[in-house]
Scaffold this motif. Structure first.
Motif, PDB file in Angstrom:
ATOM      1  N   SER A 100      42.501   0.236 -61.288  1.00 49.28           N
ATOM      2  CA  SER A 100      43.228   1.140 -62.171  1.00 49.28           C
ATOM      3  C   SER A 100      44.534   0.319 -62.620  1.00 49.28           C
ATOM      4  CB  SER A 100      43.315   2.473 -61.479  1.00 49.28           C
ATOM      5  OG  SER A 100      44.038   2.163 -60.125  1.00 49.28           O
ATOM      6  N   ASN A 101      45.184  -0.304 -61.687  1.00 46.08           N
ATOM      7  CA  ASN A 101      46.484  -0.603 -61.860  1.00 46.08           C
ATOM      8  C   ASN A 101      46.809  -1.855 -63.027  1.00 46.08           C
ATOM      9  OD1 ASN A 101      48.353   1.037 -60.474  1.00 46.08           O
ATOM     10  ND2 ASN A 101      47.493   0.107 -58.523  1.00 46.08           N
ATOM     11  N   ALA A 102      45.741  -2.811 -62.763  1.00 41.65           N
ATOM     12  CA  ALA A 102      45.399  -3.854 -63.849  1.00 41.65           C
ATOM     13  C   ALA A 102      45.263  -3.228 -65.369  1.00 41.65           C
ATOM     14  CB  ALA A 102      44.266  -4.640 -63.422  1.00 41.65           C
ATOM     15  N   PHE A 104      38.518  -0.875 -49.646  1.00 43.91           N
ATOM     16  CA  PHE A 104      38.102  -0.365 -50.840  1.00 43.91           C
ATOM     17  C   PHE A 104      39.322   0.467 -51.510  1.00 43.91           C
ATOM     18  CE2 PHE A 104      37.675   4.503 -51.999  1.00 43.91           C
ATOM     19  CZ  PHE A 104      37.080   4.076 -53.109  1.00 43.91           C
ATOM     20  N   LEU A 105      40.265   0.966 -50.915  1.00 46.99           N
ATOM     21  CA  LEU A 105      41.665   1.366 -51.380  1.00 46.99           C
ATOM     22  C   LEU A 105      42.232   0.268 -52.400  1.00 46.99           C
ATOM     23  CD1 LEU A 105      43.086   3.528 -48.650  1.00 46.99           C
ATOM     24  CD2 LEU A 105      41.769   4.176 -50.679  1.00 46.99           C
ATOM     25  N   LEU A 106      42.179  -0.931 -52.050  1.00 47.20           N
ATOM     26  CA  LEU A 106      42.932  -2.036 -52.591  1.00 47.20           C
ATOM     27  C   LEU A 106      41.885  -2.409 -53.953  1.00 47.20           C
ATOM     28  CD1 LEU A 106      43.813  -4.413 -49.595  1.00 47.20           C
ATOM     29  CD2 LEU A 106      45.433  -3.374 -51.109  1.00 47.20           C
ATOM     30  N   VAL A 107      40.734  -2.203 -53.729  1.00 43.82           N
ATOM     31  CA  VAL A 107      40.121  -2.736 -55.023  1.00 43.82           C
ATOM     32  C   VAL A 107      40.009  -1.618 -55.843  1.00 43.82           C
ATOM     33  CG1 VAL A 107      37.435  -2.760 -55.533  1.00 43.82           C
ATOM     34  CG2 VAL A 107      38.223  -3.993 -53.772  1.00 43.82           C
ATOM     35  N   GLN A 115      41.777   9.416 -56.406  1.00 38.88           N
ATOM     36  CA  GLN A 115      41.030   8.009 -56.524  1.00 38.88           C
ATOM     37  C   GLN A 115      40.363   8.102 -57.679  1.00 38.88           C
ATOM     38  OE1 GLN A 115      41.090   5.158 -54.903  1.00 38.88           O
ATOM     39  NE2 GLN A 115      42.715   5.923 -53.539  1.00 38.88           N
ATOM     40  N   ARG A 116      39.605   9.125 -58.258  1.00 46.65           N
ATOM     41  CA  ARG A 116      38.522   9.281 -59.280  1.00 46.65           C
ATOM     42  C   ARG A 116      39.185   9.455 -60.356  1.00 46.65           C
ATOM     43  NH1 ARG A 116      37.204  14.155 -57.220  1.00 46.65           N
ATOM     44  NH2 ARG A 116      35.831  14.783 -58.942  1.00 46.65           N
ATOM     45  N   ALA A 157      48.544  12.175 -50.688  1.00 41.40           N
ATOM     46  CA  ALA A 157      48.045  13.100 -51.796  1.00 41.40           C
ATOM     47  C   ALA A 157      46.859  14.030 -50.937  1.00 41.40           C
ATOM     48  CB  ALA A 157      47.413  12.414 -52.919  1.00 41.40           C
ATOM     49  N   ASN A 158      46.512  15.104 -51.572  1.00 36.12           N
ATOM     50  CA  ASN A 158      45.778  15.914 -51.025  1.00 36.12           C
ATOM     51  C   ASN A 158      44.489  15.933 -50.714  1.00 36.12           C
ATOM     52  OD1 ASN A 158      48.153  17.818 -51.049  1.00 36.12           O
ATOM     53  ND2 ASN A 158      47.804  18.545 -53.149  1.00 36.12           N
ATOM     54  N   ASP A 159      44.003  15.001 -51.571  1.00 34.70           N
ATOM     55  CA  ASP A 159      42.283  14.709 -51.294  1.00 34.70           C
ATOM     56  C   ASP A 159      41.917  13.628 -50.215  1.00 34.70           C
ATOM     57  OD1 ASP A 159      42.071  16.786 -53.094  1.00 34.70           O
ATOM     58  OD2 ASP A 159      42.096  15.464 -54.804  1.00 34.70           O
ATOM     59  N   TRP A 160      43.089  12.946 -49.658  1.00 26.72           N
ATOM     60  CA  TRP A 160      42.556  11.782 -48.990  1.00 26.72           C
ATOM     61  C   TRP A 160      41.738  11.919 -47.756  1.00 26.72           C
ATOM     62  CZ3 TRP A 160      42.944  11.243 -43.785  1.00 26.72           C
ATOM     63  CH2 TRP A 160      43.979  12.090 -43.074  1.00 26.72           C
ATOM     64  N   GLY A 161      41.655  12.973 -47.106  1.00 25.44           N
ATOM     65  CA  GLY A 161      40.560  13.474 -46.205  1.00 25.44           C
ATOM     66  C   GLY A 161      39.299  13.336 -46.442  1.00 25.44           C
ATOM     67  N   ASN A 162      38.766  13.972 -47.858  1.00 26.90           N
ATOM     68  CA  ASN A 162      37.714  14.058 -48.446  1.00 26.90           C
ATOM     69  C   ASN A 162      37.254  12.562 -48.717  1.00 26.90           C
ATOM     70  OD1 ASN A 162      37.666  16.821 -48.057  1.00 26.90           O
ATOM     71  ND2 ASN A 162      37.893  16.934 -50.432  1.00 26.90           N
ATOM     72  N   TYR A 163      38.045  11.802 -49.382  1.00 25.46           N
ATOM     73  CA  TYR A 163      37.699  10.444 -49.719  1.00 25.46           C
ATOM     74  C   TYR A 163      37.385   9.510 -48.558  1.00 25.46           C
ATOM     75  CZ  TYR A 163      39.152  11.410 -54.601  1.00 25.46           C
ATOM     76  OH  TYR A 163      39.415  11.774 -55.728  1.00 25.46           O
ATOM     77  N   LEU A 164      38.349   9.729 -47.435  1.00 25.58           N
ATOM     78  CA  LEU A 164      38.070   8.877 -46.344  1.00 25.58           C
ATOM     79  C   LEU A 164      36.580   9.467 -45.619  1.00 25.58           C
ATOM     80  CD1 LEU A 164      38.928   7.175 -43.968  1.00 25.58           C
ATOM     81  CD2 LEU A 164      40.294   8.912 -42.950  1.00 25.58           C
ATOM     82  N   GLU A 165      36.448  10.501 -45.548  1.00 22.94           N
ATOM     83  CA  GLU A 165      35.088  11.238 -44.739  1.00 22.94           C
ATOM     84  C   GLU A 165      34.000  10.410 -45.610  1.00 22.94           C
ATOM     85  OE1 GLU A 165      32.766  15.333 -43.915  1.00 22.94           O
ATOM     86  OE2 GLU A 165      34.831  15.255 -44.236  1.00 22.94           O
TER      87      GLU A 165
END
Length: 350
Positions: free
Chosen positions: A85-87, A77-80, A118-119, A33-41
């Protein structure tokens, strides 16, 4: 299995399997997705809740800080985040009907495209629980869940409208009149509302951030055509659902139908002002679209609903996967891109 066996005892096992598969699918990737860079940083450099270079909400910042505090890396963090959200979403689907069918539809129509947001995905999960709580009459719990959702994405406050959404079906003539009025206002009032917002002092950071959703480098943002295609889709599905999913008595189907029609109304109201904001607001209600599609198939197909449901799932899955891999931002939407170095390898893996 779920469609043809039709055994209620399978639902817990299928629900757990859906949670595990969706969580692993989402958590074991970085560049999606488009925002992955911001979340990683943000994850790499944050040390406290006060660190906020991207205007992220406090709930998301707190979740990142908590994951770092217990020693999790970015994949952890991505798994948590995905598990939370998926649960929640799978629980909602289990409450509505066939959990595996709705999970597959949710994945194809929403999650594969927004897997990196994510958000709002977290906010949407809590908001969905809140809307069910509103239906159950548990208003305090519902408001609390909306408050939690807004800590991850501030736009989730719109879900407080679920408090006043009726549980009974509205007359078709009322819906038709409302559609005409809302459509007319959306077309006529867009420029006027934009000027009023600027005149009311929202011409600074707030309006500028909203406007950035649709204007880039002096022109319309690239997804603008897709948004208007989405408008046509919502109008058509809204009409179909209003006829096929109505019950004569107060029911969960009526409540979800009214929520979806509310999302369509909000979409068209904001479409002429800030199109991508219209899309963002509607996301809190439109994942119920999958449930309404399933209900429509069952009620219209009746005797052949199993075959119709299976064919619809195959068609939806195929179209969505093809579009995601070869169409819009294909390099970002391919899962596990952090494992495969080149896009061609990822396509071959598919």
């Amino acid at each position: 299995m779920e469609i043809y066996v039709d055994d209620p005892a399978l639902k817990p096992s299928l629900g757990l399997a859906c949670i595990v598969i969706l969580t692993l699918f989402s958590g074991l990737r970085w560049e999606t997705a488009n925002d992955w860079g911001n979340y990683l940083e943000f994850f790499r450099f944050t040390r406290s809740v006060d660190y906020n270079p991207f205007d992220f909400e406090v709930g998301f910042r707190a979740l990142v800080v908590a994951c770092r505090w217990v020693g999790l890396g970015y994949t952890g963090f991505l798994l948590v985040s995905a598990l939370i959200s998926n649960a929640a979403f799978v629980y909602i689907f289990a409450r509505l009907g066939p959990v595996a069918v709705l999970s597959v539809m949710y994945f194809c129509s929403y999650y594969l495209g927004y897997i990196g947001t994510q958000r709002q995905t977290l906010a949407g999960a809590f908001a969905g629980l809140a809307l069910l709580a509103f239906f159950d009459g548990k208003r305090v719990r519902a408001v609390a869940l909306v408050a939690v959702a807004s800590l991850f994405h501030s736009s989730a406050v719109v879900c407080l409208l679920g408090l006043v959404v009726p549980r009974r079906s509205l007359p078709l003539r009322v819906l038709a009149a409302a559609g005409v009025v809302i459509g007319g206002l959306a077309l006529a009032a867009g420029p006027i509302v934009s000027r009023l917002l600027e005149g009311a002092g929202l011409g600074g950071p707030v309006f500028g951030k909203l406007l950035s959703y649709v204007v880039k480098d002096g022109g319309l943002a690239p997804p603008i055509d897709n948004i208007f295609l989405g408008a046509i889709k919502r109008a058509m599905l809204g009409c179909l659902f209003a006829v096929a999913c109505r019950d004569r008595f107060a029911s969960l189907s009526n409540y979800i139908l009214n929520l979806y029609l509310l999302s369509v109304a909000l979409f068209f109201m904001f479409l002429a002002i800030i199109p991508l904001l219209a899309l963002r607001i509607g996301l809190y209600f439109t994942f119920f679209e999958n449930y309404l599609i399933y209900v429509t198939i069952v009620r219209l197909a009746q005797r052949y609903w199993r075959e119709a449901t299976t064919a619809s799932l195959v068609l939806l899955s195929s179209l969505r996967l093809y579009w995601s891999i070869t169409g819009y931002e294909s390099a970002l939407f391919v899962p596990y891109k952090s494992i495969f170095s080149y896009q061609d390898h990822s396509r071959f893996a598919y």
